[in-house]
Design a protein around this motif. Sequence first.
Motif, PDB file in Angstrom:
ATOM      1  N   GLY A  13       0.807  -1.222   0.000  1.00 11.63           N
ATOM      2  CA  GLY A  13       0.000   0.000   0.000  1.00 11.63           C
ATOM      3  C   GLY A  13       0.838   1.269   0.000  1.00 11.63           C
ATOM      4  O   GLY A  13       1.990   1.249  -0.477  1.00 11.63           O
ATOM      5  N   PRO A  14       0.313   2.386   0.456  1.00  9.54           N
ATOM      6  CA  PRO A  14      -0.960   2.493   1.192  1.00  9.54           C
ATOM      7  C   PRO A  14      -2.168   2.328   0.273  1.00  9.54           C
ATOM      8  O   PRO A  14      -2.082   2.551  -0.920  1.00  9.54           O
ATOM      9  CB  PRO A  14      -0.902   3.898   1.796  1.00  9.54           C
ATOM     10  CG  PRO A  14      -0.044   4.675   0.849  1.00  9.54           C
ATOM     11  CD  PRO A  14       0.974   3.716   0.300  1.00  9.54           C
ATOM     12  N   PHE A  15      -3.224   1.886   0.840  1.00 10.98           N
ATOM     13  CA  PHE A  15      -4.465   1.642   0.115  1.00 10.98           C
ATOM     14  C   PHE A  15      -5.517   2.668   0.554  1.00 10.98           C
ATOM     15  O   PHE A  15      -5.541   3.075   1.746  1.00 10.98           O
ATOM     16  CB  PHE A  15      -4.963   0.224   0.397  1.00 10.98           C
ATOM     17  CG  PHE A  15      -4.027  -0.848  -0.086  1.00 10.98           C
ATOM     18  CD1 PHE A  15      -3.952  -1.161  -1.433  1.00 10.98           C
ATOM     19  CD2 PHE A  15      -3.201  -1.528   0.803  1.00 10.98           C
ATOM     20  CE1 PHE A  15      -3.084  -2.139  -1.867  1.00 10.98           C
ATOM     21  CE2 PHE A  15      -2.346  -2.498   0.361  1.00 10.98           C
ATOM     22  CZ  PHE A  15      -2.281  -2.820  -0.976  1.00 10.98           C
ATOM     23  N   PRO A  16      -6.406   3.077  -0.349  1.00 10.66           N
ATOM     24  CA  PRO A  16      -6.442   2.666  -1.765  1.00 10.66           C
ATOM     25  C   PRO A  16      -5.224   3.198  -2.521  1.00 10.66           C
ATOM     26  O   PRO A  16      -4.765   4.315  -2.250  1.00 10.66           O
ATOM     27  CB  PRO A  16      -7.737   3.246  -2.293  1.00 10.66           C
ATOM     28  CG  PRO A  16      -8.083   4.343  -1.354  1.00 10.66           C
ATOM     29  CD  PRO A  16      -7.483   4.018  -0.017  1.00 10.66           C
ATOM     30  N   MET A  17      -4.715   2.409  -3.465  1.00 11.80           N
ATOM     31  CA  MET A  17      -3.494   2.704  -4.199  1.00 11.80           C
ATOM     32  C   MET A  17      -3.881   3.073  -5.623  1.00 11.80           C
ATOM     33  O   MET A  17      -4.640   2.348  -6.294  1.00 11.80           O
ATOM     34  CB  MET A  17      -2.579   1.487  -4.172  1.00 11.80           C
ATOM     35  CG  MET A  17      -1.262   1.733  -4.879  1.00 11.80           C
ATOM     36  SD  MET A  17      -0.144   0.318  -4.708  1.00 11.80           S
ATOM     37  CE  MET A  17      -1.085  -0.925  -5.557  1.00 11.80           C
ATOM     38  N   PHE A  18      -3.382   4.250  -6.058  1.00 14.11           N
ATOM     39  CA  PHE A  18      -3.676   4.739  -7.395  1.00 14.11           C
ATOM     40  C   PHE A  18      -2.963   3.860  -8.429  1.00 14.11           C
ATOM     41  O   PHE A  18      -1.770   3.592  -8.286  1.00 14.11           O
ATOM     42  CB  PHE A  18      -3.256   6.201  -7.526  1.00 14.11           C
ATOM     43  CG  PHE A  18      -3.389   6.740  -8.928  1.00 14.11           C
ATOM     44  CD1 PHE A  18      -4.638   7.119  -9.410  1.00 14.11           C
ATOM     45  CD2 PHE A  18      -2.283   6.870  -9.757  1.00 14.11           C
ATOM     46  CE1 PHE A  18      -4.765   7.623 -10.696  1.00 14.11           C
ATOM     47  CE2 PHE A  18      -2.409   7.367 -11.030  1.00 14.11           C
ATOM     48  CZ  PHE A  18      -3.653   7.747 -11.520  1.00 14.11           C
ATOM     49  N   PHE A  27      -8.310   2.981  -8.814  1.00 10.78           N
ATOM     50  CA  PHE A  27      -7.651   2.672  -7.554  1.00 10.78           C
ATOM     51  C   PHE A  27      -7.816   1.181  -7.242  1.00 10.78           C
ATOM     52  O   PHE A  27      -8.779   0.535  -7.693  1.00 10.78           O
ATOM     53  CB  PHE A  27      -8.250   3.514  -6.407  1.00 10.78           C
ATOM     54  CG  PHE A  27      -7.939   4.963  -6.503  1.00 10.78           C
ATOM     55  CD1 PHE A  27      -6.794   5.481  -5.896  1.00 10.78           C
ATOM     56  CD2 PHE A  27      -8.797   5.841  -7.182  1.00 10.78           C
ATOM     57  CE1 PHE A  27      -6.526   6.842  -5.972  1.00 10.78           C
ATOM     58  CE2 PHE A  27      -8.505   7.179  -7.265  1.00 10.78           C
ATOM     59  CZ  PHE A  27      -7.372   7.690  -6.663  1.00 10.78           C
ATOM     60  N   CYS A  28      -6.854   0.654  -6.407  1.00 11.08           N
ATOM     61  CA  CYS A  28      -6.918  -0.719  -5.874  1.00 11.08           C
ATOM     62  C   CYS A  28      -7.081  -0.599  -4.374  1.00 11.08           C
ATOM     63  O   CYS A  28      -6.372   0.200  -3.717  1.00 11.08           O
ATOM     64  CB  CYS A  28      -5.663  -1.488  -6.216  1.00 11.08           C
ATOM     65  SG  CYS A  28      -5.636  -3.157  -5.521  1.00 11.08           S
ATOM     66  N   THR A  29      -7.957  -1.433  -3.834  1.00 17.55           N
ATOM     67  CA  THR A  29      -8.298  -1.308  -2.425  1.00 17.55           C
ATOM     68  C   THR A  29      -7.520  -2.236  -1.507  1.00 17.55           C
ATOM     69  O   THR A  29      -7.642  -2.133  -0.283  1.00 17.55           O
ATOM     70  CB  THR A  29      -9.785  -1.579  -2.228  1.00 17.55           C
ATOM     71  OG1 THR A  29     -10.070  -2.922  -2.637  1.00 17.55           O
ATOM     72  CG2 THR A  29     -10.632  -0.595  -3.031  1.00 17.55           C
ATOM     73  N   GLY A  30      -6.721  -3.185  -2.049  1.00 14.57           N
ATOM     74  CA  GLY A  30      -6.007  -4.111  -1.186  1.00 14.57           C
ATOM     75  C   GLY A  30      -4.993  -4.931  -1.951  1.00 14.57           C
ATOM     76  O   GLY A  30      -4.912  -4.883  -3.192  1.00 14.57           O
ATOM     77  N   PRO A  31      -4.142  -5.718  -1.218  1.00 17.61           N
ATOM     78  CA  PRO A  31      -3.118  -6.553  -1.886  1.00 17.61           C
ATOM     79  C   PRO A  31      -3.762  -7.701  -2.666  1.00 17.61           C
ATOM     80  O   PRO A  31      -4.852  -8.180  -2.347  1.00 17.61           O
ATOM     81  CB  PRO A  31      -2.271  -7.054  -0.721  1.00 17.61           C
ATOM     82  CG  PRO A  31      -3.188  -7.035   0.449  1.00 17.61           C
ATOM     83  CD  PRO A  31      -4.130  -5.869   0.250  1.00 17.61           C
ATOM     84  N   VAL A  32      -3.048  -8.191  -3.700  1.00 20.72           N
ATOM     85  CA  VAL A  32      -3.515  -9.289  -4.574  1.00 20.72           C
ATOM     86  C   VAL A  32      -2.436 -10.364  -4.629  1.00 20.72           C
ATOM     87  O   VAL A  32      -1.239 -10.044  -4.715  1.00 20.72           O
ATOM     88  CB  VAL A  32      -3.829  -8.764  -5.994  1.00 20.72           C
ATOM     89  CG1 VAL A  32      -4.307  -9.907  -6.881  1.00 20.72           C
ATOM     90  CG2 VAL A  32      -4.858  -7.643  -5.940  1.00 20.72           C
ATOM     91  N   PRO A  72     -14.378  -8.584 -13.279  1.00 22.99           N
ATOM     92  CA  PRO A  72     -13.760  -9.225 -12.116  1.00 22.99           C
ATOM     93  C   PRO A  72     -12.999  -8.190 -11.293  1.00 22.99           C
ATOM     94  O   PRO A  72     -12.251  -7.359 -11.825  1.00 22.99           O
ATOM     95  CB  PRO A  72     -12.812 -10.259 -12.735  1.00 22.99           C
ATOM     96  CG  PRO A  72     -13.356 -10.514 -14.104  1.00 22.99           C
ATOM     97  CD  PRO A  72     -13.958  -9.217 -14.549  1.00 22.99           C
ATOM     98  N   GLY A  73     -13.185  -8.249  -9.979  1.00 13.71           N
ATOM     99  CA  GLY A  73     -12.553  -7.304  -9.074  1.00 13.71           C
ATOM    100  C   GLY A  73     -13.395  -6.102  -8.824  1.00 13.71           C
ATOM    101  O   GLY A  73     -13.052  -5.273  -7.973  1.00 13.71           O
ATOM    102  N   VAL A  74     -14.503  -5.965  -9.596  1.00 20.47           N
ATOM    103  CA  VAL A  74     -15.384  -4.810  -9.405  1.00 20.47           C
ATOM    104  C   VAL A  74     -16.738  -5.317  -8.938  1.00 20.47           C
ATOM    105  O   VAL A  74     -17.052  -5.263  -7.747  1.00 20.47           O
ATOM    106  CB  VAL A  74     -15.499  -3.985 -10.698  1.00 20.47           C
ATOM    107  CG1 VAL A  74     -16.366  -2.729 -10.458  1.00 20.47           C
ATOM    108  CG2 VAL A  74     -14.115  -3.554 -11.184  1.00 20.47           C
ATOM    109  N   ASP A  75     -17.516  -5.775  -9.914  1.00 19.34           N
ATOM    110  CA  ASP A  75     -18.825  -6.313  -9.560  1.00 19.34           C
ATOM    111  C   ASP A  75     -18.866  -7.828  -9.641  1.00 19.34           C
ATOM    112  O   ASP A  75     -19.922  -8.443  -9.553  1.00 19.34           O
ATOM    113  CB  ASP A  75     -19.908  -5.705 -10.454  1.00 19.34           C
ATOM    114  CG  ASP A  75     -19.584  -5.826 -11.939  1.00 19.34           C
ATOM    115  OD1 ASP A  75     -18.485  -6.388 -12.262  1.00 19.34           O
ATOM    116  OD2 ASP A  75     -20.386  -5.381 -12.759  1.00 19.34           O
TER     117      ASP A  75
END
Length: 893
Positions: free
Chosen positions: A145-150, A191-196, A171-174
Amino acid sequence: MAAAPAPRGAPRLLLALAIFTYACDACKTVTFHVPSQLDAGKFVGRVNLEECLQSANRIHSSDTDFRVLEDGSVYTASAVLFSSVKRHFTISLSNAQEHGDKKIQVLLEHQTQALQPSHPEEKVLRRAKRRWAPIPCSMMENSLGPFPMFLQQIESDTAQKYPVYYSISGPGVDKAPLNLFYVERNTGNLFCTGPVDREQYDSFEIVAFAATPDGYHPEFPLPLKIKIEDENDNYPIFTNSTYIFTVAEHSRVGATVGQVCAIDNDEPGSLHTMLKYSIVQQLPVAPTLFFMNPTTGVITTTTSQLDREVLDKYQLNIKVQDMNGQHFGLQTTATCVIHIEDVNDHLPTFTRSSYVAFVEENTVDVEILRVSVEDKDLINTANWRAVYTILSGNENGHFKIVTDPKTNEGVLCVVKPLNYEERQQLTLQICVANEAPYYRETTSRSAVSTATVTVNVKNQDEGPECVPPVQTVRIKENAPVNTRSSGYKAYNPDTKGSSGIRYKKINDPKGWITVDENTGSITTFRNLDREAESIRNGLYNVTILATDEVGRTCTGTLGIVLEDVNDNGPVILKKAAVICKPTMSSTEIVAFDPDDPINGPPFTFSVEEESDRDARRAWALTKINDTAARLYNQNDAPFGPYTVRVRVTDRHGLSSVTPLNVIVCDCITEDDCSLRGLPRTGAGQFRLGKWAILAILLGIALLFCILSTLVCGVTGTARKPKPLPDDVTQQNLIVSNTEAPGEDKVYSTNGFTHAVGGVGTGACGTMGSGLIHGGQETIEMVKGHQTLDSCRGQHHMLEACGPGRVEVDTCRGAHSEWRSFTQPRLGEKVQLCDQDDGQGHAQDYVLPYRYEGQGSVAGSVGCCSDRQEEDRLDFLDHLEPKFRTLAEACVKR
């Protein structure tokens, strides 16, 4: 995607972009606000198809100017110019599996007012560079992160002049994983809200949308791929924690022991998954015996000195490391156990070089010695189990040596009795090998371990020996009774003599000889016959029992060879023959002589001189080979039975005469002749033919007619019957006895049928030697030279018991000859019917009968009625069931 150039009235058109709204209720009318003119491929709006039909596999638009995609997006298929304020069409939805069918009404309304620009001061639109295109995007897995990450910004050209709202889906959205990505509605920042975790999701395929506040989509949906960059976060792992391999001892350098394998879940083809294998430690440590390929993990040998007898197991600690073995790479260890497999690299050896054994003579199937060996190979394997062989000293097969499977010892046994008197000591040489071949291809004979065994034979008090078990003597057959000959001899094995041995016969099938108790010699008790039934090949066997002084016995066979004497003449075994005319003119006869071949063939065949002269003139013989001849008739003999006496003489002049019963028959095969009632063998059996069957079927009617014509009176003067000549009685009169007195009989003399009363008083019962027992015989006169087949014309019938004369008309040639031969004889016989026992004239006479004309159904019963051909008798072969039983009883007597 770049937009097409705006037409001249573009500001006014853009201001007139419609704002569309979805219908609140499913399958209700949907209204889109559109400009007055739409170019081909323009986005009109989106319809929520799932609210109307969950799974539609067929979507159809009623207006061909518009097309509907699977997500409900409506595009123009061609350029559209609105001539009126409103325009509508229908979207049809259907599902073949659920048989669903829904319709959505779409209403298009023309927008009359243009959209206001974002900045009121800008009255004219300006063309700018578009950014609505896929932009590479990636992120590191397991990011902190930090999250959310641009991640990046997405932007449309339209946003430079007008307000545009951005949205994403996929996928990853809805779709799972939900809410991992989002986009700012006004700015397009992603943006990404967390680690993958890349091992779970290596990339995401999302779709970005741009829309004006009124719902118009100026751009096509933008596919956007977000790649997850790999991080070396997975250790390589061996497929097994412990590997077990086997390699044969003395294997060559570079021999493959086995292969290990490891897996790494990081990104394939990267340094994170480039693995390197190595051996960390070998136990025992020295010397180094194995090598591991760092790339493939294959373990091979580095020496050929692996010896199971020194060490049978090794352990390797192995390692695998990623990053191509770099020191910072991740690593894992495992254990590998290598077993050394045994090969036959040690030959068995005897523990001793020589052995001594003892055995009593005449003993068999006894164990006399056990020998042991040493072998360093693995116990209870083919490399260790021993195989023993006797190399020399057992030429007569007295011994055998086998392996005890439990102790691996060699067991020496006696399988054939030994004789102390022949040999007191034997020397055997034995060797030993393994079941499995030696690991080297060639082994010299000197390398095989051998040992010597001395076998001492102990003497044993034995009984008599019948050696040889079969002894023979020669005696001529028909030798005088009490002829003496040497007999059977048994021996004492210790003294090699026959003193003290007593002899006794225990089997003498015919009781022909006696045996001297002390000497074993034989004396004939009866005449010996080489041709006796039980004698085979002139050898007669007698079983002799020999007993010594203490009662021990042995049994032998005395074969008496009977020397042949020419005491049997050759004979013809088959005493009956059939000649089927006209298919054959002769028959084959075979003679047999029971004597030895030296007193047998070649045979000489001849017709016996004592046979009647007519037979000798009619029959002749021709030789076929040493034992067979062919008998044929020279004068075309008529059908009927004949007796021919044939003499057969062997090479030394001894002969015998055999009377043959020869039947000349109108037939194709012998069976055809037997069905006519002619005898086939000399056993006196008769079988009835078709004429006999016809006589039986018509017998009742004919019997009354014949009896009415034969009346024997008691009148007239007595006459002495004239005896018939010998040759006539032998050839023309055949007597056939019946088994018991029966009803009236019918006898035939070449067509003349005469009834003889079984209980009458006529003198016919005394006519000749052929009539005995009061007339209970059948006399059958057979013409010896000619048949009556040619007698077809009109003729007078026989007249008996009249003036003493029988008249028969001439029957064309052959019949006249037959008449001259038979008239004087038949006249005498028929004349006797005129008288009774008191020589008085009989009251009744034989009445005449004549042929009644052409076409008589009954035919003639005169001299020519007994025709040999089978005219109109075919019905006898097709009798009905009730008559067929009678016919079979007559034929199969």
